[in-house]
Write a protein that holds these residues in place. Structure first.
Motif, short mmCIF file in Angstrom:
data_model
loop_
_atom_site.label_atom_id
_atom_site.label_comp_id
_atom_site.label_asym_id
_atom_site.label_seq_id
_atom_site.Cartn_x
_atom_site.Cartn_y
_atom_site.Cartn_z
N GLN A 188 0.84 -1.20 0.00
CA GLN A 188 0.00 0.00 0.00
C GLN A 188 0.88 1.26 0.00
OE1 GLN A 188 -2.74 -0.11 3.28
NE2 GLN A 188 -4.23 1.20 2.22
N GLU A 189 1.91 1.19 0.80
CA GLU A 189 2.83 2.32 0.92
C GLU A 189 3.55 2.57 -0.41
OE1 GLU A 189 4.97 2.02 4.71
OE2 GLU A 189 6.70 2.72 3.57
N LEU A 190 4.06 1.49 -0.99
CA LEU A 190 4.80 1.62 -2.27
C LEU A 190 3.88 2.14 -3.37
CD1 LEU A 190 6.81 -1.73 -2.15
CD2 LEU A 190 7.81 0.55 -2.19
N ASN A 191 2.64 1.71 -3.31
CA ASN A 191 1.67 2.11 -4.33
C ASN A 191 1.25 3.57 -4.14
OD1 ASN A 191 -1.74 1.97 -4.78
ND2 ASN A 191 -0.36 1.63 -6.51
N GLN A 192 0.91 3.91 -2.92
CA GLN A 192 0.35 5.24 -2.67
C GLN A 192 1.41 6.33 -2.59
OE1 GLN A 192 -2.23 4.65 0.71
NE2 GLN A 192 -3.76 3.55 -0.50
N GLN A 193 2.56 5.98 -2.01
CA GLN A 193 3.58 7.01 -1.86
C GLN A 193 4.50 7.12 -3.07
OE1 GLN A 193 5.64 6.41 1.82
NE2 GLN A 193 3.80 6.59 3.05
N GLU A 194 4.78 5.98 -3.71
CA GLU A 194 5.75 6.01 -4.81
C GLU A 194 5.12 5.76 -6.17
OE1 GLU A 194 9.08 3.54 -3.80
OE2 GLU A 194 9.11 4.33 -1.76
N GLY A 195 3.82 5.53 -6.16
CA GLY A 195 3.10 5.35 -7.43
C GLY A 195 3.49 4.09 -8.18
N GLN A 196 3.95 3.09 -7.44
CA GLN A 196 4.34 1.84 -8.08
C GLN A 196 3.08 1.08 -8.53
OE1 GLN A 196 7.69 0.31 -8.52
NE2 GLN A 196 6.30 -0.78 -9.88
N THR A 197 3.08 0.59 -9.77
CA THR A 197 1.95 -0.17 -10.29
C THR A 197 2.08 -1.63 -9.82
OG1 THR A 197 2.07 1.19 -12.27
CG2 THR A 197 0.68 -0.77 -12.39
N PHE A 198 0.98 -2.16 -9.35
CA PHE A 198 0.97 -3.55 -8.88
C PHE A 198 -0.14 -4.34 -9.57
CE2 PHE A 198 3.13 -1.66 -5.23
CZ PHE A 198 4.06 -2.65 -4.89
N VAL A 199 0.17 -5.59 -9.90
CA VAL A 199 -0.88 -6.55 -10.26
C VAL A 199 -0.65 -7.76 -9.37
CG1 VAL A 199 -1.91 -7.98 -12.06
CG2 VAL A 199 -0.93 -5.76 -12.66
N MET A 200 -1.65 -8.07 -8.57
CA MET A 200 -1.46 -9.16 -7.62
C MET A 200 -2.55 -10.19 -7.73
SD MET A 200 -0.15 -7.51 -4.10
CE MET A 200 -1.06 -6.00 -4.20
N VAL A 201 -2.14 -11.44 -7.68
CA VAL A 201 -3.11 -12.52 -7.57
C VAL A 201 -3.24 -12.81 -6.09
CG1 VAL A 201 -3.35 -15.02 -7.90
CG2 VAL A 201 -2.65 -13.59 -9.81
N THR A 202 -4.44 -12.85 -5.63
CA THR A 202 -4.60 -13.09 -4.18
C THR A 202 -5.99 -13.65 -3.83
OG1 THR A 202 -4.37 -12.04 -2.02
CG2 THR A 202 -5.44 -10.73 -3.73
N HIS A 203 -5.99 -14.31 -2.69
CA HIS A 203 -7.26 -14.70 -2.09
C HIS A 203 -7.57 -13.78 -0.90
CE1 HIS A 203 -6.53 -18.73 -3.99
NE2 HIS A 203 -7.82 -18.54 -4.23
N ASP A 204 -6.61 -12.86 -0.66
CA ASP A 204 -6.62 -12.07 0.55
C ASP A 204 -7.51 -10.83 0.40
OD1 ASP A 204 -6.06 -10.64 2.80
OD2 ASP A 204 -3.88 -10.76 2.61
N PRO A 205 -8.64 -10.78 1.11
CA PRO A 205 -9.54 -9.63 0.95
C PRO A 205 -8.92 -8.31 1.42
CG PRO A 205 -10.34 -11.14 2.64
CD PRO A 205 -9.14 -11.77 2.05
N SER A 206 -7.89 -8.43 2.32
CA SER A 206 -7.29 -7.18 2.81
C SER A 206 -6.52 -6.48 1.70
CB SER A 206 -6.37 -7.47 4.00
OG SER A 206 -5.36 -8.36 3.63
N LEU A 207 -6.04 -7.22 0.73
CA LEU A 207 -5.36 -6.60 -0.40
C LEU A 207 -6.38 -6.00 -1.37
CD1 LEU A 207 -2.44 -9.07 -1.18
CD2 LEU A 207 -2.21 -6.64 -0.80
N SER A 208 -7.52 -6.69 -1.50
CA SER A 208 -8.55 -6.21 -2.42
C SER A 208 -9.15 -4.90 -1.94
CB SER A 208 -9.67 -7.25 -2.55
OG SER A 208 -9.12 -8.50 -2.87
#
Lengths: 225, 459
Positions: A188-208
């Motif tokens: 979240q930090e890398l995405n919001q502060q540094e604008g890093q693009t992420f594509v993640m496969v997950t079952h984890d609702p906390s990431l969604s």
């Protein structure tokens, strides 16, 4: 307004397991620069296969992927490797660190391929380890690190060459709740502060929860985007 | 380059046991090859050169006619007094004789022949210690030897035993005691030092004057005879040497394949972070060549060490530069061949194939045209259709089709797949036109694509 950084065009991948199974069936998705994207779906729905195709780890049967306008289909194996080297960072579910290299050496490894001078690579490696909170564990071997720490090293390694996009396959799937929360916060930090693009496969609702786009797959097909 | 060397070093460090096994195998092969070449050189190919200690390994016997037998060592004549004196010796003969203890190898030497120890006196025989213990041969008393062809016999006194590694299995006696058992041929050797500037023709002339009825061979002629004899005697040994290198190749291949299997995950990680296929080749090449060079140097070193030890025991092992050179390229060839398979597999494999232990085909093939029964589709082919045929064996389709009738296809799309060669290869059937799957017949394996333009025209 953010731009499309990656897109798939009628992407197909089938396996012959006694009968033809379409793991990825005519998938068309778009990933915006600086966005957090999550691919969800039941087991066997083709999430990881799609991520492998996006990462150039496997070749599609048909269709194409464009990364910053560059078509994967037009690339030979060497060019595809260069694309992975410079523009993609991949985080595996089981970390996949090189066991006989220290945390720092693992992070420095992708920079060796880009002929980054050793001094600079070391400096950046240490910065990245600090970024993921492992500056004091830089000389430890993967076996001496916990699962969460290994995943942090894997994330630091994925960030080493400042990739355009980071692809992560179930990055929290093998971690306990507390460690998982730490990794989620880091993403979240890398995405919001540094604008890093992420594509993640997950079952984890906390990431969604904080994803800009949730791509839901079933039987190889994107059912909701 | 340096990063590949670093990675190669890491690979060797990780799989050091495997690489050590390959290195030891290489060094032992190198050592065996050099000793073998040295032996071959001494028995024939470098015949004519005087060796410091004349023993069985340095001794080669040239067969002469009965009338040319020289029962005694040839002495230098007056003609050579003012010249460096060559060493001319009739060393003796080795043959198989019958005895009450079974067939024995007998070595009969001329008096004065240099040997690894004292020669027996006339009428005496010395028994090899190993032979004595192996056959229960006594080390005192009498021993009767017989020529199985003529039934002629001699009885000699056993004067004791001797120990000699390279001559194990022989009993030793003087040439003159053997003569009653000889039939119509014998062996005599003339050795002279080729380095003493003696003109061979002068030596030959002098010998001819001194022994007018004998057949005297120059060292050059003797060498040719020796080489021929070596070829006759050791026919097939060349193949044996080849076989040794085939085994080396297979051994190294096995080691490198084990290393490859062991490092699949690591290789997949390296590929996922951008290691190029050609860099993978370099990685395998460097780690393989490092082992090859290490094994080669160790092998040469071992042989050198062995030669020094054997020299003290009177056995000469010569390390010749051309033998080392020929060994070098053979080892190199063996390694390049052995590296090809694992490096090829690693290069071809996708990250997922390496990571998830999926089968990695060595060969692939793309089919885009119909090769047989083209006449059946003359009209369609004339209209620009693409037709391919998958293999059907005894009515069973050998492959998988990813499309069905009515599906749209695009250029470059994989239509079908058929495995082959027990999973080592596969064939992809690839679309060369945009269009629609118009025909799919599972019983015949025929798949036909109608071009898009035709499709649209129909609408």
């Amino acid at each position: 307004m953010s731009q499309v950084i990656m897109e798939t065009i009628n992407l197909n991948k089938a396996f012959s397991l006694g009968e033809t199974i379409y793991a990825v069936n005519n998938v068309n998705i778009q990933i915006m620069a600086g966005s957090m994207n999550v691919i969800v779906g039941p087991s066997g729905s083709g999430k990881s296969t799609l991520l492998s195709l996006l990462g150039g780890l496997d070749r599609p049967m048909s269709g194409d992927i464009l990364l910053q306008g560059q078509s994967y289909r037009e690339l030979n194996e060497d060019q595809l490797a260069l694309l992975r080297r410079h523009k993609l960072g991949y985080v595996f579910q089981f970390f996949n660190l090189i066991p006989h290299l220290t945390a720092l050496e693992n992070v420095m490894l992708p920079m060796q391929f880009t002929n980054t001078p050793n001094k600079i690579a070391k400096q950046r490696g240490l910065e990245l380890l600090e970024r993921v909170g492992l500056e004091k564990r830089s000389h430890h071997l993967p076996l001496q690190l916990s699962g969460g720490e290994q995943q942090r090293v894997a994330i630091a390694r994925a960030l080493a060459n400042r990739p355009a996009i980071i692809l992560a396959d179930e990055p929290t799937g093998n971690l306990d709740t507390k460690t998982r929360d730490g990794i989620v916060a880091l993403f979240q930090e890398l995405n919001q502060q540094e604008g890093q693009t992420f594509v993640m496969v997950t079952h984890d609702p906390s990431l969604s929860k904080f994803a800009d786009q949730v791509i839901t797959m079933r039987d190889g097909v994107v059912v909701y985007q | 380059m340096s990063k590949m060397l670093r990675l190669a070093r890491q690979r060797i460090r990780t799989d050091w046991r495997i690489y050590l096994a390959a290195l030891l195998l290489t060094s032992l092969t190198c050592s065996a090859y050099l000793i073998y070449q040295s032996y071959m050189g001494q028995v024939g190919l470098s015949f004519g050169r005087k060796t410091a200690e004349l023993d069985l390994l340095a001794d080669f016997q040239v067969e002469l006619a009965a009338s040319d037998l020289l029962p005694e060592a040839v002495q230098p004549t007056g003609a050579w007094k003012n010249r460096p004196i060559p060493e001319l010796k009739a060393t003796g003969r080795s043959l198989q004789l019958a005895s009450p203890y079974g067939q024995l190898s007998v070595l009969a030497l001329q008096p004065g022949t240099s040997y690894n120890g004292p020669l027996p006196l006339a009428g005496q025989v010395l028994v090899n210690e190993k032979l004595a213990s192996g056959l229960g041969l006594p080390t005192s008393g009498n021993l009767t030897l017989a020529n199985p062809e003529t039934s002629a016999e001699i009885t000699l006194q056993i004067a004791g035993s001797f120990s000699a590694g390279s001559t194990s299995g022989h009993v030793l006696l003087l040439y003159q005691d053997l003569e009653p058992l000889l039939t119509n041929s014998g062996y005599n050797v003339f050795l002279y030092d080729g380095a003493d500037q003696l003109k061979p023709q002068s030596a030959l002339d002098a010998l001819n004057r001194f022994y007018p009825d004998s057949l005297i061979l120059t060292s050059q002629q003797a060498q040719l005879v020796a080489q021929q004899a070596v070829r006759d005697t050791y026919q097939g040994f060349g193949n044996l040497v080849l076989l040794v290198f085939v085994f080396l190749t297979l051994g190294v291949l096995t080691a490198l394949m084990l290393s490859f299997i062991d490092s699949k995950r690591e290789l997949s990680v390296l590929k996922s972070i951008g290691l190029m296929p050609r860099e993978l080749w370099c990685l395998f090449l460097f780690s393989g060549l490092a082992t090859a060079v290490g094994g080669f140097l160790l092998g040469v070193g071992l042989t050198y060490g062995a030669s020094r030890v054997m020299e003290t025991r009177g056995v000469a092992i010569s390390l010749l530069p051309h033998h080392i050179l020929s060994l070098g390229w053979r080892v190199l060839l063996a390694y390049v061949l052995a590296i090809a398979a694992p490096a090829g597999l690693a290069r071809r494999a996708t990250v997922n194939q390496l990571l998830y232990d999926q089968p990695i085909p060595l060969f692939s093939n793309k089919v885009t045209i119909l090769r047989r029964h083209r006449q059946l589709f003359e009209d369609e082919l004339a209209q620009g259709w693409q037709v391919v045929q998958l293999p059907v064996i005894e009515g069973v389709l050998e492959g998988f089709v990813f499309k069905k009738e009515g599906d749209q296809v695009k250029v470059g799309e994989v239509l079908a797949f058929s495995p082959g060669w027990w999973g080592l290869s596969y064939t992809e059937y690839v679309a060369t036109i945009d269009g629609e799957v118009a025909i799919w017949r599972e019983e015949s394996g025929i798949l036909a694509i109608k071009p898009k333009a035709d499709n649209e025209a129909a609408h």
